[in-house]
Scaffold this motif. Structure first.
Motif, PDB file in Angstrom:
ATOM      1  N   ILE A   1       0.834  -1.074  -0.097  1.00 19.39           N
ATOM      2  CA  ILE A   1       0.196   0.017  -0.053  1.00 19.39           C
ATOM      3  C   ILE A   1       0.747   1.386  -0.035  1.00 19.39           C
ATOM      4  CG2 ILE A   1      -0.413   0.001   2.650  1.00 19.39           C
ATOM      5  CD1 ILE A   1      -2.993   1.157  -0.242  1.00 19.39           C
ATOM      6  N   GLY A   2       1.996   1.138   0.592  1.00 13.39           N
ATOM      7  CA  GLY A   2       2.812   2.364   0.653  1.00 13.39           C
ATOM      8  C   GLY A   2       3.684   2.746  -0.684  1.00 13.39           C
ATOM      9  N   GLY A   3       3.798   1.709  -1.493  1.00 15.58           N
ATOM     10  CA  GLY A   3       4.333   1.975  -2.927  1.00 15.58           C
ATOM     11  C   GLY A   3       3.280   2.450  -3.780  1.00 15.58           C
ATOM     12  N   THR A   4       1.896   1.829  -3.578  1.00 11.58           N
ATOM     13  CA  THR A   4       0.873   2.226  -4.399  1.00 11.58           C
ATOM     14  C   THR A   4       0.548   3.827  -4.070  1.00 11.58           C
ATOM     15  OG1 THR A   4      -0.086   0.240  -4.220  1.00 11.58           O
ATOM     16  CG2 THR A   4      -1.520   1.728  -4.952  1.00 11.58           C
ATOM     17  N   VAL A   5       0.467   4.271  -2.818  1.00  8.57           N
ATOM     18  CA  VAL A   5       0.234   5.797  -2.642  1.00  8.57           C
ATOM     19  C   VAL A   5       1.527   6.565  -2.910  1.00  8.57           C
ATOM     20  CG1 VAL A   5       0.229   7.453  -0.581  1.00  8.57           C
ATOM     21  CG2 VAL A   5      -1.251   5.222  -0.472  1.00  8.57           C
ATOM     22  N   ILE A   6       2.700   6.030  -2.952  1.00  4.32           N
ATOM     23  CA  ILE A   6       3.761   6.897  -3.309  1.00  4.32           C
ATOM     24  C   ILE A   6       3.601   6.920  -4.948  1.00  4.32           C
ATOM     25  CG2 ILE A   6       6.418   6.783  -3.860  1.00  4.32           C
ATOM     26  CD1 ILE A   6       6.583   5.333  -0.969  1.00  4.32           C
ATOM     27  N   TYR A   7       3.342   6.037  -5.550  1.00  7.43           N
ATOM     28  CA  TYR A   7       3.004   5.999  -6.903  1.00  7.43           C
ATOM     29  C   TYR A   7       2.254   7.338  -7.508  1.00  7.43           C
ATOM     30  CZ  TYR A   7       1.339   5.595 -11.723  1.00  7.43           C
ATOM     31  OH  TYR A   7       0.835   5.983 -12.962  1.00  7.43           O
TER      32      TYR A   7
ATOM     33  N   PRO B   1       0.670   0.344 -15.578  1.00  6.27           N
ATOM     34  CA  PRO B   1       1.622  -0.458 -15.730  1.00  6.27           C
ATOM     35  C   PRO B   1       2.907  -0.296 -14.653  1.00  6.27           C
ATOM     36  CG  PRO B   1       1.946   1.512 -17.179  1.00  6.27           C
ATOM     37  CD  PRO B   1       0.506   1.389 -16.538  1.00  6.27           C
ATOM     38  N   GLU B   2       3.214   0.955 -14.110  1.00  6.34           N
ATOM     39  CA  GLU B   2       4.283   1.048 -13.100  1.00  6.34           C
ATOM     40  C   GLU B   2       3.991   0.172 -11.726  1.00  6.34           C
ATOM     41  OE1 GLU B   2       4.239   4.443 -15.621  1.00  6.34           O
ATOM     42  OE2 GLU B   2       2.768   3.563 -14.476  1.00  6.34           O
ATOM     43  N   LEU B   3       2.663   0.392 -11.275  1.00  9.02           N
ATOM     44  CA  LEU B   3       2.210  -0.419 -10.335  1.00  9.02           C
ATOM     45  C   LEU B   3       2.254  -2.197 -10.584  1.00  9.02           C
ATOM     46  CD1 LEU B   3      -0.812   1.335  -8.665  1.00  9.02           C
ATOM     47  CD2 LEU B   3       1.600   1.113  -7.717  1.00  9.02           C
ATOM     48  N   PHE B   4       1.818  -2.407 -11.746  1.00 14.33           N
ATOM     49  CA  PHE B   4       1.910  -3.830 -12.189  1.00 14.33           C
ATOM     50  C   PHE B   4       3.281  -4.296 -11.807  1.00 14.33           C
ATOM     51  CE2 PHE B   4       2.827  -7.121 -15.145  1.00 14.33           C
ATOM     52  CZ  PHE B   4       1.659  -8.089 -14.933  1.00 14.33           C
TER      53      PHE B   4
ATOM     54  N   MET C   1      13.935   1.317  -4.397  1.00 12.81           N
ATOM     55  CA  MET C   1      14.355   1.275  -5.797  1.00 12.81           C
ATOM     56  C   MET C   1      13.087   1.944  -6.457  1.00 12.81           C
ATOM     57  SD  MET C   1      16.980   0.228  -7.534  1.00 12.81           S
ATOM     58  CE  MET C   1      16.719   1.317  -8.938  1.00 12.81           C
ATOM     59  N   PHE C   2      11.801   1.393  -5.824  1.00 15.43           N
ATOM     60  CA  PHE C   2      10.861   1.914  -6.772  1.00 15.43           C
ATOM     61  C   PHE C   2      10.733   3.462  -7.099  1.00 15.43           C
ATOM     62  CE2 PHE C   2       5.989   2.291  -7.005  1.00 15.43           C
ATOM     63  CZ  PHE C   2       5.736   2.209  -8.201  1.00 15.43           C
ATOM     64  N   MET C   3      11.176   4.025  -5.903  1.00  9.40           N
ATOM     65  CA  MET C   3      10.938   5.406  -6.053  1.00  9.40           C
ATOM     66  C   MET C   3      12.197   6.092  -6.997  1.00  9.40           C
ATOM     67  SD  MET C   3      10.457   6.215  -1.795  1.00  9.40           S
ATOM     68  CE  MET C   3      10.624   8.062  -1.942  1.00  9.40           C
ATOM     69  N   ILE C   4      13.096   5.398  -6.859  1.00  5.96           N
ATOM     70  CA  ILE C   4      14.112   5.935  -7.766  1.00  5.96           C
ATOM     71  C   ILE C   4      13.920   5.739  -9.317  1.00  5.96           C
ATOM     72  CG2 ILE C   4      16.772   5.462  -8.602  1.00  5.96           C
ATOM     73  CD1 ILE C   4      17.227   4.587  -5.554  1.00  5.96           C
ATOM     74  N   GLY C   5      13.560   4.660  -9.508  1.00  7.90           N
ATOM     75  CA  GLY C   5      12.530   4.199 -10.756  1.00  7.90           C
ATOM     76  C   GLY C   5      11.691   5.361 -11.206  1.00  7.90           C
ATOM     77  N   LEU C   6      10.662   5.624 -10.281  1.00  2.00           N
ATOM     78  CA  LEU C   6       9.650   6.622 -10.720  1.00  2.00           C
ATOM     79  C   LEU C   6      10.217   8.008 -10.884  1.00  2.00           C
ATOM     80  CD1 LEU C   6       7.012   5.672  -7.892  1.00  2.00           C
ATOM     81  CD2 LEU C   6       6.851   5.345 -10.200  1.00  2.00           C
ATOM     82  N   SER C   7      11.272   8.319  -9.915  1.00  2.00           N
ATOM     83  CA  SER C   7      12.020   9.718 -10.470  1.00  2.00           C
ATOM     84  C   SER C   7      12.595   9.790 -12.081  1.00  2.00           C
ATOM     85  CB  SER C   7      13.103   9.804  -9.418  1.00  2.00           C
ATOM     86  OG  SER C   7      13.984  11.020  -9.431  1.00  2.00           O
ATOM     87  N   ILE C   8      13.297   8.633 -12.290  1.00  2.80           N
ATOM     88  CA  ILE C   8      13.785   8.452 -13.585  1.00  2.80           C
ATOM     89  C   ILE C   8      12.798   8.566 -14.771  1.00  2.80           C
ATOM     90  CG2 ILE C   8      15.180   7.081 -14.998  1.00  2.80           C
ATOM     91  CD1 ILE C   8      16.568   6.219 -12.395  1.00  2.80           C
TER      92      ILE C   8
END
Length: 201
Positions: free
Chosen positions: A19-25, A102-105, A140-147
Motif C-alpha cells: 500500500i505504501g508503494g501504491t500511495v507513493i506512485y 503499468p508501473e504498479l503492475f 528502488m521503486f522511488m528511484i525508478g519513478l524519479s527517472i
C-alpha cells in the motif's frame, strides 16, 4: 530507546509495503489519474495486503502456529509468506487489470519475485529480513519513478534511505536479525525491482 526502535519496526512493517508503494506512485506520478482509478487500486490493495493478512495473523496466532507479528523463527515465516505470495498474485491478476497502471503492475511483480526468493531461501534454512526487503523494494521503486517521470524527489529518496538505516538499526538492536540477514533482505528488495525496471522505465 528500545521502545522507539520497536515503534520504528511497527511503522515500517513489511505489511505496509504494497500500500505504501501504491500511495507513493499516485503522489509522484505527473500523469492524470482519475479518482476512480486511484480508489480502484488503493482500496482493494489496502484490504488485501493489510486487513486480510491481519485477520490471517490472528487466526494463525490462535492456532499457535505463530507467536509474533515479527515472525522471529523460520517455521513461523512459512505460512505468512505463502499467504503473501497468493495475495500478490491476486492483485496482479484481479486488481491491477481492472484499473491498469503499468508501473504498479511491475512494482507488484517485483514484490512477488522477492517473496518467492525469500521462500526459496527459507527452504535452504536461510533467514531473510523482510523488513529490509520491503524498504529496499520501495527505495528502488522511488528511484525508478524519479527517472521514469523525470521528477525531482531527491529529498524523499534521501529521507527513505535514512528510514531504511533506522529500520536496519532497530532490527539489529532488537536482535531480530544478523547483519548478513539484513543485507540479503535489502539486496533481494532492490534487485527484484531493478531487474524489472527495463520493462517499464
Amino acid at each position: 530507546m528500545r521502545h522507539l526502535l520497536h515503534l520504528i519496526s511497527f511503522i515500517f512493517h513489511p505489511l505496509f509495503v504494497p500500500i505504501g508503494g501504491t500511495v507513493i506512485y499516485f503522489l509522484v506520478t505527473p500523469k492524470y489519474s482519475s479518482l476512480e482509478i486511484q480508489s480502484g487500486n488503493i482500496l482493494p490493495i489496502f484490504i488485501l495486503t493489510v486487513i486480510i493478512p491481519i485477520i490471517f495473523f490472528l487466526i494463525l496466532k490462535n492456532l499457535g502456529i505463530i507467536n509474533s507479528i515479527f515472525l522471529p523463527t523460520l517455521k513461523e515465516r512459512k505460512y505468512p509468506l505463502y499467504i503473501n505470495a497468493i495475495i500478490l498474485l491476486m492483485i496482479l491478476y484481479k486488481v491491477i487489470p481492472n484499473n491498469y497502471v503499468p508501473e504498479l503492475f511491475y512494482f507488484f511483480l517485483g514484490l512477488l519475485t522477492a517473496v518467492g526468493a525469500t521462500l526459496f531461501l527459507l527452504f535452504l534454512k536461510i533467514k531473510t529480513s523482510v523488513h529490509l526487503l520491503g524498504m529496499g523494494s520501495i527505495l528502488m521503486f522511488m528511484i525508478g519513478l524519479s527517472i521514469h517521470f523525470e521528477v525531482n524527489i531527491t529529498l524523499a529518496i534521501s529521507l527513505f534511505t535514512l528510514f531504511t538505516g533506522l529500520v536496519a538499526t532497530s532490527r539489529l538492536y532488537l536482535n531480530a536479525h544478523s547483519k548478513i540477514e539484513l543485507l540479503i533482505g535489502f539486496m533481494l528488495g532492490v534487485l527484484s525491482q531493478l531487474l524489472i525496471l527495463k520493462y517499464w522505465l
